[in-house]
Write a protein that holds these residues in place. Sequence first.
Motif, short mmCIF file in Angstrom:
data_model
loop_
_atom_site.label_atom_id
_atom_site.label_comp_id
_atom_site.label_asym_id
_atom_site.label_seq_id
_atom_site.Cartn_x
_atom_site.Cartn_y
_atom_site.Cartn_z
N GLU A 77 0.51 -0.62 10.04
CA GLU A 77 1.36 -1.19 10.94
C GLU A 77 2.37 -0.95 9.67
O GLU A 77 3.84 0.13 10.53
N SER A 86 5.10 -11.30 18.35
CA SER A 86 5.80 -9.77 18.73
C SER A 86 6.79 -10.18 19.15
O SER A 86 6.81 -11.29 19.93
N SER A 137 0.44 -2.36 17.35
CA SER A 137 1.61 -1.91 18.16
C SER A 137 1.43 -1.56 19.76
O SER A 137 2.22 -1.24 19.89
N HIS A 174 5.62 1.23 17.81
CA HIS A 174 5.96 1.67 16.16
C HIS A 174 6.26 2.91 15.95
O HIS A 174 7.63 3.13 15.31
#
Length: 496
Positions: free
Chosen positions: A336, A374, A458, A462
């Motif tokens: 991430e 989230s 994601s 992202h």
Amino acid sequence: MTDNPTPFFSRPVVRMGLIAAGAAVATVLVMALYASITTRKAEAKQTSFKLVDLDEKVVDPALWGKNFPREYETYLKTSEKYNTKYGGAGSEALPKSRILEDPRLVTIFDGYAFAIDFNQRRGHAYMLDDQRNTKRVTERKQPGSCLHCHASNTVAFREQGLKAGAPGTLDEDFTSANAQAQLMAGFEAVCKMPYADATKLVKHPVACIDCHDPKNMALRVTKPGFIRGIVALANSPEPVPHLPSIEKWRKGDRATPYDANRDASRQEMRSMVCGQCHVEYYCGPKVTLFFPWNNGLKVEQIEATYDGYKFPDGHRFFDWQHGKTGAEVLKAQHPEFEMWSQGIHARSGVSCSDCHMPYVREGALKISDHQVRSPLLNVSRSCQTCHRFPEEELKARVTAIQDRTKALMDRAEDAVVNLINDIEAAKKAGLDEAKLKPILEFQRKAQWRVDFVNAENSMGFHAPQEVARILGEAIDFGRQGQVALRDLGASKSARK
């Protein structure tokens, strides 16, 4: 003849009385407002309650919660059930299986522990229990390095470092030279332990001490892998405009290594504390866990780091040998931080915490919401502070990005699985192993890219354009491998 009486409210005495009464009421209201403002200001200053003495040895979040009840209350909510379209598994007895949802992953991970158990993520409250209970751990031997990102282990590392002969005591400040020596020595020792032994050293999932200085609550990074990895990134030639403290350090004399705890801004720290764990790294048994950031954070730069890395036995880096093809392939973890680094939010100075831990007000006090989750579950505070659009419009934009990513990822997985099946068929048909080597490299490249996106939590949000580029390359490498096999006559051989 009689004079008309003066109206009551027109009489001077009455008028003066009304004015005086109005002034008195206004004075009372102003004083009440002043008292309220004073109370709120005092409330805003009361950010903590000194009930417990916190130091570098206090790991249990419940003890920190006595001084910081508001933050602790939201931290506990990471155990609550949640769901989004492409993530979240709630708080049921067992998390949802990703390999049941997508059987192609069994083929992609054949010969590796992820082929037997790979589940959806749950809240931070479950990060240690889920690791301890996965079949990847209960049915396969794993090293202690797996605990690096699944437990609060700062104190455990330091304790093991002291046992290994590191100088100083556990009471010393975390950033001191002795404490850092303890941390790194213990990290090396724990990574070499069997997981079954290492897990006995820890009790909690991510805890307050992992991200906060107990003296002043300042943000800090404590995970050894990140501490070393960010130094490697700083020393790389890759521009990192979203991390201005690194760019500033590079312009200096570099007499001392980059130190996030000394050099990074608070806003950078609001992403770095997340980047301690939400990253790509190697945590196998052959060498100590490391972050592959020597060439940068992009997928091909990490790949180049791995391609140039040699294990102690002299063999090039690989995570495992594929069960069906024999290819030496790579396994992505959860990159991430790397993917966020390629997106518009990072370039705009938006941190991970701004979206996943947005500020919340309690009276006059503003705190970060420690129910890490989230942003789609909290659009008003996570998104609408910057994006002045209706909630449904913002959700629709996210859904469009994620749906397109999922469709592209499906095609990429199909390309990888098709290539794996074709290689397996060619091997069974007796195709020369030497001729297969360049084909296996196509598998390595294609599989690495599709897994980099699949493992990143994601679903493309992202960095949508970067994800599309990566998946396009995955499809291309997969199909190039099939074409190369065809040109070798493998398809004819397989049909015989």
